[in-house]
Write an enzyme that holds these catalytic residues in place. Structure first.
Site, mmCIF file in Angstrom:
data_model
loop_
_atom_site.group_PDB
_atom_site.id
_atom_site.type_symbol
_atom_site.label_atom_id
_atom_site.label_comp_id
_atom_site.label_asym_id
_atom_site.label_seq_id
_atom_site.Cartn_x
_atom_site.Cartn_y
_atom_site.Cartn_z
ATOM 1 N N THR A 88 23.395 13.237 21.169
ATOM 2 C CA THR A 88 23.903 11.936 21.618
ATOM 3 C C THR A 88 23.085 11.519 22.835
ATOM 4 O O THR A 88 23.582 11.535 23.955
ATOM 5 C CB THR A 88 25.405 12.021 21.983
ATOM 6 O OG1 THR A 88 25.600 13.123 22.897
ATOM 7 C CG2 THR A 88 26.267 12.239 20.763
ATOM 8 N N LEU A 156 27.545 25.242 26.459
ATOM 9 C CA LEU A 156 26.460 26.224 26.631
ATOM 10 C C LEU A 156 25.334 25.683 27.509
ATOM 11 O O LEU A 156 25.038 24.492 27.530
ATOM 12 C CB LEU A 156 25.910 26.678 25.282
ATOM 13 C CG LEU A 156 25.137 25.738 24.379
ATOM 14 C CD1 LEU A 156 23.680 25.590 24.809
ATOM 15 C CD2 LEU A 156 25.181 26.278 22.962
ATOM 16 N N ASN A 214 30.352 18.272 33.486
ATOM 17 C CA ASN A 214 28.958 17.983 33.820
ATOM 18 C C ASN A 214 28.850 17.083 35.049
ATOM 19 O O ASN A 214 27.929 17.230 35.849
ATOM 20 C CB ASN A 214 28.225 17.391 32.615
ATOM 21 C CG ASN A 214 27.733 18.493 31.677
ATOM 22 O OD1 ASN A 214 27.892 19.678 31.975
ATOM 23 N ND2 ASN A 214 27.159 18.116 30.554
ATOM 24 N N GLY A 259 17.216 22.175 45.880
ATOM 25 C CA GLY A 259 15.846 22.140 45.350
ATOM 26 C C GLY A 259 15.509 20.790 44.761
ATOM 27 O O GLY A 259 15.967 19.755 45.247
ATOM 28 N N CYS A 266 21.096 17.128 29.321
ATOM 29 C CA CYS A 266 22.549 16.927 29.470
ATOM 30 C C CYS A 266 22.959 16.224 30.760
ATOM 31 O O CYS A 266 23.385 15.075 30.735
ATOM 32 C CB CYS A 266 23.260 18.268 29.352
ATOM 33 S SG CYS A 266 23.087 18.980 27.718
ATOM 34 N N LYS A 269 21.789 12.399 31.543
ATOM 35 C CA LYS A 269 22.280 11.353 30.625
ATOM 36 C C LYS A 269 23.808 11.369 30.561
ATOM 37 O O LYS A 269 24.433 10.330 30.369
ATOM 38 C CB LYS A 269 21.644 11.476 29.242
ATOM 39 C CG LYS A 269 21.963 12.737 28.464
ATOM 40 C CD LYS A 269 22.687 12.463 27.171
ATOM 41 C CE LYS A 269 22.921 13.753 26.412
ATOM 42 N NZ LYS A 269 24.196 13.856 25.754
ATOM 43 N N LYS A 329 14.142 23.788 33.620
ATOM 44 C CA LYS A 329 14.656 24.980 34.291
ATOM 45 C C LYS A 329 13.977 26.198 33.662
ATOM 46 O O LYS A 329 13.400 26.080 32.567
ATOM 47 C CB LYS A 329 16.176 25.061 34.180
ATOM 48 C CG LYS A 329 16.710 25.327 32.796
ATOM 49 C CD LYS A 329 18.213 25.435 32.882
ATOM 50 C CE LYS A 329 18.824 26.144 31.724
ATOM 51 N NZ LYS A 329 20.267 26.242 31.818
HETATM 52 C C1 UDX Z 1 24.323 21.941 31.510
HETATM 53 C C2 UDX Z 1 25.707 22.554 31.779
HETATM 54 O O1 UDX Z 1 25.593 23.638 32.687
HETATM 55 C C3 UDX Z 1 26.329 23.034 30.475
HETATM 56 O O2 UDX Z 1 27.621 23.531 30.715
HETATM 57 C C4 UDX Z 1 26.382 21.868 29.518
HETATM 58 O O3 UDX Z 1 26.876 22.289 28.273
HETATM 59 C C5 UDX Z 1 25.001 21.269 29.317
HETATM 60 O O4 UDX Z 1 24.444 20.895 30.581
HETATM 61 P P1 UDX Z 1 21.887 22.955 31.113
HETATM 62 O O5 UDX Z 1 21.404 21.530 31.074
HETATM 63 O O6 UDX Z 1 21.387 23.912 30.089
HETATM 64 O O7 UDX Z 1 23.489 22.975 31.009
HETATM 65 O O8 UDX Z 1 21.488 23.552 32.511
HETATM 66 P P2 UDX Z 1 22.088 23.983 33.928
HETATM 67 O O9 UDX Z 1 21.871 25.417 34.065
HETATM 68 O O10 UDX Z 1 23.453 23.447 34.192
HETATM 69 O O11 UDX Z 1 21.028 23.251 34.866
HETATM 70 C C6 UDX Z 1 20.855 21.826 34.852
HETATM 71 C C7 UDX Z 1 19.824 21.407 35.857
HETATM 72 O O12 UDX Z 1 20.327 21.571 37.182
HETATM 73 C C8 UDX Z 1 18.512 22.186 35.832
HETATM 74 O O13 UDX Z 1 17.442 21.262 35.992
HETATM 75 C C9 UDX Z 1 18.602 23.131 37.003
HETATM 76 O O14 UDX Z 1 17.335 23.425 37.520
HETATM 77 C C10 UDX Z 1 19.430 22.308 37.984
HETATM 78 N N1 UDX Z 1 20.239 23.131 38.899
HETATM 79 C C11 UDX Z 1 21.210 23.940 38.403
HETATM 80 C C12 UDX Z 1 20.033 23.038 40.268
HETATM 81 O O15 UDX Z 1 19.165 22.282 40.730
HETATM 82 N N2 UDX Z 1 20.826 23.774 41.106
HETATM 83 C C13 UDX Z 1 21.794 24.605 40.637
HETATM 84 O O16 UDX Z 1 22.449 25.253 41.463
HETATM 85 C C14 UDX Z 1 22.001 24.692 39.243
#
Ligand code: UDX
Length: 441
Positions: A88, A156, A214, A259, A266, A269, A329
């Site tokens: 989506t 996830l 989120n 950072g 996710c 958006k 990430k």
């Molecule tokens: C996220 C949600 O965590 C998850 O529960 C949902 O289902 C989908 O979106 P994801 O996008 O895989 O998952 O990554 P996440 O580990 O949450 O990190 C998202 C972004 O935030 C990354 O770019 C990461 O580098 C950044 N981040 C994360 C930070 O800058 N600081 C943090 O402390 C954690």
């Protein structure tokens, strides 16, 4: 007899869900409209990078419990429970979610159903979508066929997808009948027996749990990054600030690493779609703070470009910048809305020669950004660089030896966008080390 499961849409979410359901002992059929993707999965090849998933895929295929097809008719014949895992994405030209894949999934499947079926939405959607889909499903199924909708958001994280699916922190199901709840309790019997909490609720609450989670995660990240902006002008250190805050159990440290901010398919958006939907519902003001969350996040990227310019002596025009990290990430090859890509392309736009390296994301970056140069190793990206930037905190970069890298570069200047390195060690090796939200040193 065990229930038979189909998974419609085999992206990060669907492919993981399909392999994990087969691992839990179900007969699973993965379905996608992309024949290339299906061919790869059927041959045991993951079309994306996700640690630990390939062995599960191989095991599922070997056992015969996991199969893939492009045929919705086969899916309708096969499944008792159909998980909808299609994307989506953000709608072009607006903050809202593009639900076309979801609608087309229901529209294609519904008329083909001949057996009692539960369709379970897992995609992230604006509140109210499940009700619309349920109505559409009821209208499209053949007379005499029982088909019901349920909503079961997925939480996830990329890079942790297998563990998050097999042992989630919670399972949320939005249902309209005891029968639907019973089917989902049965499907998730394994994790539930392990003590995973289950929340049984209505459609709208189930939809909102996902976007609210989120939104909260994005807010936590932007909060600490806003503090980093203040630290920079107050000559304070955001990493120590974050550490000190983390000892307060009401605040905690998880998910609050300062950072370069959040990217990926996710968080960015989802907060924009949430704002759009809340406005449509007349509650725009309630989530208007997310506009700030988004703005703080985007400012981090601009600030990183400024840091690179400072390190290059004021301008990057004609200078060589080594970029370490392209994925949004570590442990992922996903470059969707990646802060690293934004920074790299902005520097290229300012006249820098950008040479980038990522352990997994290079192929995806190359497709979308042929204007950048790509190295096949950390040392390749560092070679002759005037400035080096760490934009994704891969373990390979954390563990890098500042002496060895120092011999490759033209100038020992590094900006650490992810607080991945030990400043003392790099400075001791003669590097000028800069990081977002920390004193210049
Ligand atoms: C996220 C949600 O965590 C998850 O529960 C949902 O289902 C989908 O979106 P994801 O996008 O895989 O998952 O990554 P996440 O580990 O949450 O990190 C998202 C972004 O935030 C990354 O770019 C990461 O580098 C950044 N981040 C994360 C930070 O800058 N600081 C943090 O402390 C954690």
């Amino acid at each position: 007899m065990a229930r038979r499961i189909t998974v419609l849409g085999t992206g990060y979410l669907g492919a993981t869900h399909a392999a994990c359901m087969a691992e839990l002992g179900f007969e699973v059929l993965g379905v996608d409209v992309d024949p290339g993707r299906i061919e790869a999965l059927a041959a045991g090849r993951l079309p994306f990078y996700e640690p630990g998933l390939e062995p599960l895929l191989a095991r599922g295929l070997r056992s015969g419990r996991l199969r893939f097809t492009t045929s919705f008719a086969d899916a309708a014949d096969f499944g008792d429970v159909h998980f909808c895992c299609v994307g989506t994405p953000q709608r072009a030209g607006s903050g809202g979610a593009d639900l076309s894949q979801l609608f087309s999934c229901i529209d294609t499947l519904a008329p083909l159903l001949r057996r009692p079926s539960l369709i379970v939405g897992k995609s992230t959607v604006p509140a109210g979508t499940a009700a619309i889909l349920a109505e559409r499903l009821a209208r499209l199924v053949s007379p005499g066929v029982t088909a019901e909708l349920a909503w079961n958001p997925e939480f996830l994280r990329e890079g942790h997808a297998v563990a998050d699916t097999l042992r989630p922190e919670r399972i949320v199901v939005g249902v309209r009948s005891a029968a639907a709840e019973a089917v989902l309790r049965d499907v998730y019997a394994g994790p539930l027996a392990d003590g995973v909490p289950l929340v049984v609720t209505d459609f709208a609450t189930a939809e909102l749990v996902k976007v609210a989670a989120n939104a909260f995660l994005a807010t936590k990240i932007s909060f600490i990054n806003a503090m980093a902006e203040v630290c920079e002008v107050a000559d304070a250190d955001v990493t120590m600030l974050a550490q000190a805050l983390s000892y307060d159990h009401r605040i905690g440290g998880a998910g609050m690493r300062p950072g370069l901010g959040f990217g990926g398919g996710c968080l960015p958006k989802d907060i924009r779609a949430f704002m759009t939907r809340a406005e449509e519902l007349g509650a725009g003001e309630s989530v208007s703070f997310l506009r700030q969350v988004d703005a703080i996040n985007i400012r981090r990227r601009a600030r990183m470009v400024t840091l690179a310019q400072d390190l290059a002596g004021g301008a990057v025009d004609g200078r060589q910048v080594g970029v370490l990290g392209l994925a949004f990430k570590p442990d992922s090859d996903d470059i969707r809305d990646s802060p690293a890509i934004d920074v790299a392309t902005a520097l290229h736009g300012l006249g820098a020669r950008v040479v980038a390296y990522d352990p997994a994301g290079t192929a995806n970056a190359q497709r979308g950004h042929p204007e950048l140069e790509y190295a096949t190793s950390l040392l390749g990206a560092a070679a002759d660089a005037d400035v080096l930037l760490v934009l994704t905190e891969w373990a390979e970069f954390r563990d890098a030896d500042p002496e060895v890298i120092g011999k490759a570069v033209a100038q020992r200047a590094i900006a650490d966008g992810r607080h991945a390195l030990d400043p003392a060690a790099w400075r001791a090796a003669g590097w000028t080390y800069r990081a977002l939200g920390r004193p210049a040193g």
